[in-house]
Design an enzyme around this catalytic site. Structure first.
Site, PDB file in Angstrom:
ATOM      1  N   HIS A 190      28.700  -6.959  -0.793  1.00 16.51           N
ATOM      2  CA  HIS A 190      29.359  -7.802   0.207  1.00 16.51           C
ATOM      3  C   HIS A 190      30.667  -8.315  -0.394  1.00 16.51           C
ATOM      4  CE1 HIS A 190      25.498  -8.949   2.623  1.00 16.51           C
ATOM      5  NE2 HIS A 190      25.324  -7.803   1.995  1.00 16.51           N
ATOM      6  N   ALA A 204      27.256 -16.344  -0.638  1.00 19.24           N
ATOM      7  CA  ALA A 204      26.605 -16.890   0.561  1.00 19.24           C
ATOM      8  C   ALA A 204      25.449 -17.802   0.179  1.00 19.24           C
ATOM      9  CB  ALA A 204      26.098 -15.761   1.442  1.00 19.24           C
ATOM     10  N   ALA A 238      37.549 -10.561   9.344  1.00 14.13           N
ATOM     11  CA  ALA A 238      36.975  -9.418   8.641  1.00 14.13           C
ATOM     12  C   ALA A 238      37.763  -8.144   8.948  1.00 14.13           C
ATOM     13  CB  ALA A 238      35.504  -9.255   9.030  1.00 14.13           C
ATOM     14  N   GLU A 273      18.280  -7.071   0.984  1.00 15.57           N
ATOM     15  CA  GLU A 273      19.423  -7.893   0.554  1.00 15.57           C
ATOM     16  C   GLU A 273      18.979  -8.881  -0.511  1.00 15.57           C
ATOM     17  OE1 GLU A 273      22.270  -9.798   3.475  1.00 15.57           O
ATOM     18  OE2 GLU A 273      21.479 -11.599   2.508  1.00 15.57           O
ATOM     19  N   TYR A 277      26.296 -10.261  15.627  1.00 14.60           N
ATOM     20  CA  TYR A 277      25.482 -11.435  15.936  1.00 14.60           C
ATOM     21  C   TYR A 277      24.801 -11.237  17.285  1.00 14.60           C
ATOM     22  CZ  TYR A 277      28.380 -12.914  12.128  1.00 14.60           C
ATOM     23  OH  TYR A 277      28.991 -12.958  10.893  1.00 14.60           O
ATOM     24  N   ARG A 286      34.327 -11.963   6.807  1.00 14.75           N
ATOM     25  CA  ARG A 286      35.309 -13.025   6.694  1.00 14.75           C
ATOM     26  C   ARG A 286      34.797 -14.127   5.775  1.00 14.75           C
ATOM     27  NH1 ARG A 286      36.111 -17.228  11.351  1.00 14.75           N
ATOM     28  NH2 ARG A 286      34.183 -17.890  10.325  1.00 14.75           N
TER      29      ARG A 286
HETATM   30  P1  FAD Z   1      34.691 -11.913  11.757  1.00 12.00           P
HETATM   31  O1  FAD Z   1      34.263 -10.589  12.210  1.00 12.00           O
HETATM   32  O2  FAD Z   1      36.076 -12.074  11.236  1.00 12.00           O
HETATM   33  O3  FAD Z   1      34.462 -12.939  12.961  1.00 12.00           O
HETATM   34  C1  FAD Z   1      34.523 -14.359  12.748  1.00 12.00           C
HETATM   35  C2  FAD Z   1      34.827 -15.058  14.066  1.00 12.00           C
HETATM   36  O4  FAD Z   1      36.185 -14.826  14.424  1.00 12.00           O
HETATM   37  C3  FAD Z   1      33.986 -14.561  15.219  1.00 12.00           C
HETATM   38  O5  FAD Z   1      33.719 -15.653  16.071  1.00 12.00           O
HETATM   39  C4  FAD Z   1      34.903 -13.562  15.914  1.00 12.00           C
HETATM   40  O6  FAD Z   1      34.599 -13.415  17.291  1.00 12.00           O
HETATM   41  C5  FAD Z   1      36.254 -14.201  15.687  1.00 12.00           C
HETATM   42  N1  FAD Z   1      37.358 -13.218  15.601  1.00 12.00           N
HETATM   43  C6  FAD Z   1      37.349 -12.029  14.976  1.00 12.00           C
HETATM   44  N2  FAD Z   1      38.533 -11.418  15.099  1.00 12.00           N
HETATM   45  C7  FAD Z   1      39.327 -12.252  15.813  1.00 12.00           C
HETATM   46  C8  FAD Z   1      40.678 -12.194  16.266  1.00 12.00           C
HETATM   47  N3  FAD Z   1      41.468 -11.142  15.995  1.00 12.00           N
HETATM   48  N4  FAD Z   1      41.165 -13.237  16.992  1.00 12.00           N
HETATM   49  C9  FAD Z   1      40.393 -14.313  17.273  1.00 12.00           C
HETATM   50  N5  FAD Z   1      39.095 -14.428  16.872  1.00 12.00           N
HETATM   51  C10 FAD Z   1      38.588 -13.411  16.143  1.00 12.00           C
HETATM   52  N6  FAD Z   1      28.902 -14.864   4.234  1.00 12.00           N
HETATM   53  C11 FAD Z   1      29.258 -14.946   2.925  1.00 12.00           C
HETATM   54  O7  FAD Z   1      29.957 -15.903   2.544  1.00 12.00           O
HETATM   55  N7  FAD Z   1      28.845 -14.003   2.016  1.00 12.00           N
HETATM   56  C12 FAD Z   1      28.084 -12.938   2.384  1.00 12.00           C
HETATM   57  O8  FAD Z   1      27.737 -12.115   1.541  1.00 12.00           O
HETATM   58  C13 FAD Z   1      27.679 -12.819   3.746  1.00 12.00           C
HETATM   59  N8  FAD Z   1      26.924 -11.771   4.170  1.00 12.00           N
HETATM   60  C14 FAD Z   1      26.611 -11.653   5.493  1.00 12.00           C
HETATM   61  C15 FAD Z   1      25.860 -10.535   5.933  1.00 12.00           C
HETATM   62  C16 FAD Z   1      25.513 -10.389   7.273  1.00 12.00           C
HETATM   63  C17 FAD Z   1      24.713  -9.192   7.715  1.00 12.00           C
HETATM   64  C18 FAD Z   1      25.910 -11.389   8.221  1.00 12.00           C
HETATM   65  C19 FAD Z   1      25.519 -11.257   9.654  1.00 12.00           C
HETATM   66  C20 FAD Z   1      26.653 -12.495   7.796  1.00 12.00           C
HETATM   67  C21 FAD Z   1      27.015 -12.639   6.448  1.00 12.00           C
HETATM   68  N9  FAD Z   1      27.769 -13.714   5.996  1.00 12.00           N
HETATM   69  C22 FAD Z   1      28.126 -13.822   4.663  1.00 12.00           C
HETATM   70  C23 FAD Z   1      28.180 -14.783   6.933  1.00 12.00           C
HETATM   71  C24 FAD Z   1      29.569 -14.501   7.553  1.00 12.00           C
HETATM   72  O9  FAD Z   1      30.563 -14.588   6.562  1.00 12.00           O
HETATM   73  C25 FAD Z   1      29.800 -15.555   8.644  1.00 12.00           C
HETATM   74  O10 FAD Z   1      28.885 -15.351   9.697  1.00 12.00           O
HETATM   75  C26 FAD Z   1      31.222 -15.708   9.161  1.00 12.00           C
HETATM   76  O11 FAD Z   1      31.260 -16.881   9.965  1.00 12.00           O
HETATM   77  C27 FAD Z   1      31.722 -14.554  10.010  1.00 12.00           C
HETATM   78  O12 FAD Z   1      31.940 -13.441   9.280  1.00 12.00           O
HETATM   79  P2  FAD Z   1      32.358 -12.053  10.013  1.00 12.00           P
HETATM   80  O13 FAD Z   1      32.609 -11.081   8.933  1.00 12.00           O
HETATM   81  O14 FAD Z   1      31.375 -11.717  11.050  1.00 12.00           O
HETATM   82  O15 FAD Z   1      33.744 -12.533  10.649  1.00 12.00           O
END
Ligand code: FAD
Length: 294
Positions: A77, A51, A124, A17, A144, A107
């Site tokens: 991403h 990020a 997301a 990455e 996570y 997200r």
């Molecule tokens: P989601 O999957 O949407 O989850 C976010 C939270 O909402 C979680 O607590 C989940 O349990 C909850 N949730 C999900 N769906 C629902 C629902 N329907 N109702 C209620 N709660 C719900 N960030 C950046 O800005 N840019 C990047 O390029 C980037 N790359 C990343 C790459 C990896 C491998 C990882 C692990 C993280 C990355 N991040 C990045 C960070 C990420 O954006 C954050 O961790 C963010 O807080 C969560 O993103 P997610 O896509 O997992 O969100």
């Protein structure tokens, strides 16, 4: 090639990455890192989207360089927090026009001051569903092993299941330093009959201060074995680098021996650690390629 397809041919995949320019790295630095990392022949390289203080600008052009200049599969991403559908559609179009076939759909973090533009997506999974109605990308999602800071573990698992059912082809983990956390999470998914490739996100520690900041940001724990290393070498940068790379190596070799689907190295736009790791697992990867008929 779509990353989903890659997993049917080759496991474990090895990927890196990088992130776009920020106040430390210029675009030239990022391109240079990509050129050096490409020599190591990863299966794909991902580029983050806004990020860790990097800008969103350049993400598509960096992914395009990876794919079209360096001829390495690219994973772009894309975050949806605060975004409107038409903005996302514009990026999807740009990615498609640059032959990018893979998106890491996220997200994004909620800003600490809570100020977010009102967008068309909450999670997301909403972004993933939207992409699926538009284009035929292979889609990765985040998971996570130690839980997501906003939700309790059970709800997070339920939300993850929903995210996978929305069209996620593979998952990449948040950084972790304790393989047991990864295995425990894998077991939980197995109990929910979730069986998609899980890629382990590994960060070779090269700087003690940086790691304490990262662990507090992403909520991953520092196991006692790693704490001892930090306590002993934090003030000796060369020894810290060596010990950090050795620690990551140990994690990687154990994960590969336990049939992990992929290893994703958070390079932080630095090449040295990835180079050392790839040198050290050369025979392991040759064995993988022989087994896969390469
Ligand atoms: P989601 O999957 O949407 O989850 C976010 C939270 O909402 C979680 O607590 C989940 O349990 C909850 N949730 C999900 N769906 C629902 C629902 N329907 N109702 C209620 N709660 C719900 N960030 C950046 O800005 N840019 C990047 O390029 C980037 N790359 C990343 C790459 C990896 C491998 C990882 C692990 C993280 C990355 N991040 C990045 C960070 C990420 O954006 C954050 O961790 C963010 O807080 C969560 O993103 P997610 O896509 O997992 O969100």
């Amino acid at each position: 090639m779509k990353i989903a397809e890659l997993f049917t041919k080759k496991q474990p995949t090895i990927s890196f990455e990088v992130f776009p320019p920020n106040n430390i790295y210029t675009l030239e630095d990022v391109y240079h890192a990509i050129d050096e990392l490409s020599i190591l022949k990863p299966d794909f390289m991902s580029v983050t989207y806004g990020a860790g203080g990097s800008t969103r600008r350049n993400s598509v052009s960096i992914a395009s360089k990876i794919k079209n200049v360096n001829k390495i599969e690219a994973l772009a991403h894309l975050t949806c927090i605060g975004a409107k559908k038409n903005e996302i559609d514009k990026i999807l179009e740009e990615l498609k026009n640059n032959n990018i076939e893979n998106i890491m759909a996220l997200r994004g973090d909620i800003p600490q001051n809570g100020n977010i533009e009102k967008g068309d997506f909450l999670y997301a999974s909403d972004l993933i569903k939207h992409i699926k109605t538009k284009e035929n990308f292979s889609i990765g999602g985040a998971f996570y092993p130690e839980g997501h800071q906003e939700t309790n573990d059970i709800l997070d698992l339920f939300n993850l299941k929903n995210k996978i059912e929305s069209g996620t082809d593979f998952l990449i983990s948040q950084i972790f330093f304790d393989n047991e956390k990864f295995y425990e999470f894998k077991e939980k998914l197995k109990k929910l009959n979730i069986d998609i490739p899980l890629i382990a996100g590994i960060m070779p520690i090269t700087n003690g201060k940086q790691i304490r900041k990262i662990t507090s940001m992403c909520g991953c724990s520092i196991p006692p074995k790693l704490k001892k290393i930090l306590d002993r070498y934090e003030n000796n940068p060369i020894a810290m680098r060596e010990a950090g790379i050795a620690y990551a190596m140990e994690q990687i070799v154990e994960l590969i021996s336990d049939d992990v689907s992929g290893i994703h190295i958070y390079t932080m736009n630095r090449v040295e650690a990835s180079k050392k790791i790839m040198e050290n697992i050369g025979s392991i990867l040759r064995k993988r390629d022989e087994n896969n008929g390469y």
